[in-house]
Design a protein around this motif. Structure first.
Motif, PDB file in Angstrom:
ATOM      1  N   VAL A  17       0.963  -1.289  -0.155  1.00 50.04           N
ATOM      2  CA  VAL A  17      -0.075  -0.053  -0.082  1.00 50.04           C
ATOM      3  C   VAL A  17       0.962   1.441   0.118  1.00 50.04           C
ATOM      4  O   VAL A  17       1.875   1.408   0.801  1.00 50.04           O
ATOM      5  CB  VAL A  17      -0.959  -0.085   1.217  1.00 50.04           C
ATOM      6  N   GLN A  18       0.540   2.102  -1.022  1.00 43.61           N
ATOM      7  CA  GLN A  18       1.302   3.211  -1.028  1.00 43.61           C
ATOM      8  C   GLN A  18       0.681   4.387  -0.271  1.00 43.61           C
ATOM      9  O   GLN A  18      -0.285   5.038  -0.837  1.00 43.61           O
ATOM     10  CB  GLN A  18       1.852   3.786  -2.252  1.00 43.61           C
ATOM     11  N   PRO A  19       0.803   5.029   0.971  1.00 47.56           N
ATOM     12  CA  PRO A  19       0.399   6.064   1.444  1.00 47.56           C
ATOM     13  C   PRO A  19       0.578   7.188   0.725  1.00 47.56           C
ATOM     14  O   PRO A  19       1.826   7.524   0.221  1.00 47.56           O
ATOM     15  CB  PRO A  19       1.320   6.097   2.860  1.00 47.56           C
ATOM     16  N   PRO A  20      -0.409   8.155   0.764  1.00 46.20           N
ATOM     17  CA  PRO A  20      -0.447   9.249   0.008  1.00 46.20           C
ATOM     18  C   PRO A  20       0.754  10.229   0.410  1.00 46.20           C
ATOM     19  O   PRO A  20       1.087  10.192   1.582  1.00 46.20           O
ATOM     20  CB  PRO A  20      -1.811  10.049   0.374  1.00 46.20           C
ATOM     21  N   GLY A  21       1.537  10.661  -0.488  1.00 45.73           N
ATOM     22  CA  GLY A  21       2.776  11.360  -0.118  1.00 45.73           C
ATOM     23  C   GLY A  21       4.271  10.457   0.090  1.00 45.73           C
ATOM     24  O   GLY A  21       5.034  11.260   0.385  1.00 45.73           O
ATOM     25  N   ALA A  22       3.887   9.173   0.154  1.00 45.56           N
ATOM     26  CA  ALA A  22       5.151   8.469   0.262  1.00 45.56           C
ATOM     27  C   ALA A  22       6.136   8.578  -0.834  1.00 45.56           C
ATOM     28  O   ALA A  22       5.741   8.729  -1.939  1.00 45.56           O
ATOM     29  CB  ALA A  22       4.672   7.026   0.448  1.00 45.56           C
ATOM     30  N   THR A  23       7.580   8.663  -0.269  1.00 44.91           N
ATOM     31  CA  THR A  23       8.437   8.953  -1.296  1.00 44.91           C
ATOM     32  C   THR A  23       9.272   7.701  -1.218  1.00 44.91           C
ATOM     33  O   THR A  23       9.566   7.177  -0.314  1.00 44.91           O
ATOM     34  CB  THR A  23       9.341  10.253  -0.979  1.00 44.91           C
ATOM     35  N   PHE A  24      10.013   7.613  -2.583  1.00 44.69           N
ATOM     36  CA  PHE A  24      10.829   6.152  -2.655  1.00 44.69           C
ATOM     37  C   PHE A  24      12.157   6.655  -3.353  1.00 44.69           C
ATOM     38  O   PHE A  24      12.378   7.575  -4.137  1.00 44.69           O
ATOM     39  CB  PHE A  24      10.022   5.414  -3.632  1.00 44.69           C
ATOM     40  N   PHE A  25      12.927   5.806  -3.106  1.00 46.97           N
ATOM     41  CA  PHE A  25      14.398   5.744  -3.454  1.00 46.97           C
ATOM     42  C   PHE A  25      14.464   4.379  -4.394  1.00 46.97           C
ATOM     43  O   PHE A  25      14.370   3.360  -4.040  1.00 46.97           O
ATOM     44  CB  PHE A  25      15.521   5.830  -2.551  1.00 46.97           C
ATOM     45  N   VAL A  26      14.518   4.653  -5.792  1.00 47.36           N
ATOM     46  CA  VAL A  26      14.455   3.507  -6.527  1.00 47.36           C
ATOM     47  C   VAL A  26      15.919   3.426  -7.315  1.00 47.36           C
ATOM     48  O   VAL A  26      16.520   4.588  -7.605  1.00 47.36           O
ATOM     49  CB  VAL A  26      13.558   3.648  -7.744  1.00 47.36           C
TER      50      VAL A  26
END
Length: 216
Positions: A17-26
């Motif tokens: 689940v991706q919470p709104p506003g979640a930031t990711f390092f890819v």
């Protein structure tokens, strides 16, 4: 969290689940950019360390230690990439420019692009998926679009066929502002660490938003 870890940890740690506003390092890399023997050795070491941690009682301390071990695994994996073995197609300006253009294309549409760095054989990117209606754009679907398009176009430019990107990648849910600043600094300084330039601003395939840059 990412698919560098053993499979039993992979399912539990992925951000279902991706919470709104979640930031990711890819981070994603060229096919065959790490020799199979070295990659297997990294996985074997991680399997041993993480298996030992999983046998301990479930607690916040154990979760933190697993997180630190996964970070250490990524560090070893990224160091192997900086060794420059295998193809280095992203060193070519037209190929690197193609990837940079694709990263910017979805900025403001599917995600807010915070930073990226295109290395000779891999790409680091920091982004925040945007909402589409009541849900966020799925990170996996977005990266599939970016990698699929750039693979097709790069192969045309290179007059080649076959896999361009390695299926295996790394994605990490950024936990707090301090970690975000640390990760962006890591991304921007990767060319310096790999001794490709002396200052991160000298690397032509680095991008950071003005807001994120102020923190540096």
């Amino acid at each position: 969290m990412h698919n560098l870890a053993p499979k039993r940890l992979y399912r539990r740690n992925l951000p279902h689940v991706q919470p709104p506003g979640a930031t990711f390092f890819v981070t994603f890399r060229l096919a065959d950019s790490i020799p199979a023997a070295l990659l297997n050795a990294l996985h074997t070491e991680a399997e041993r360390e993480l298996a030992a941690l999983e046998r301990e009682p479930d607690s916040s301390e154990r979760a933190e230690r697993i997180y630190r071990e996964q970070r250490a695994l990524f560090g070893r994996w990224d160091k192997a990439l900086d060794m420059g073995q295998g193809p280095a197609w992203l060193r070519q300006p037209d190929i690197a420019g193609l990837v940079a253009q694709a990263m910017h294309y979805f900025d403001g549409q599917r995600y807010d692009l915070l930073a990226f760095c295109i290395m000779p054989n891999h790409v680091h990117v920091v982004l925040t998926p945007l909402s589409s209606g009541e849900t966020c754009y799925p990170l996996a679907q977005t990266m599939h679009s970016v990698k699929g398009y750039t693979a097709r176009q790069a192969n045309l430019l290179l007059v080649r066929s076959g896999p361009f990107w390695q299926h295996e990648s790394y994605d990490h849910f950024v936990r707090d502002p301090a970690e975000l600043e640390r990760i962006i600094g890591y991304v921007l300084h990767n060319p310096v660490k790999a001794k490709l330039c002396e200052q991160w601003r000298d690397w032509p395939w680095t991008y950071v938003t003005p807001t994120a840059g102020l923190a540096l």
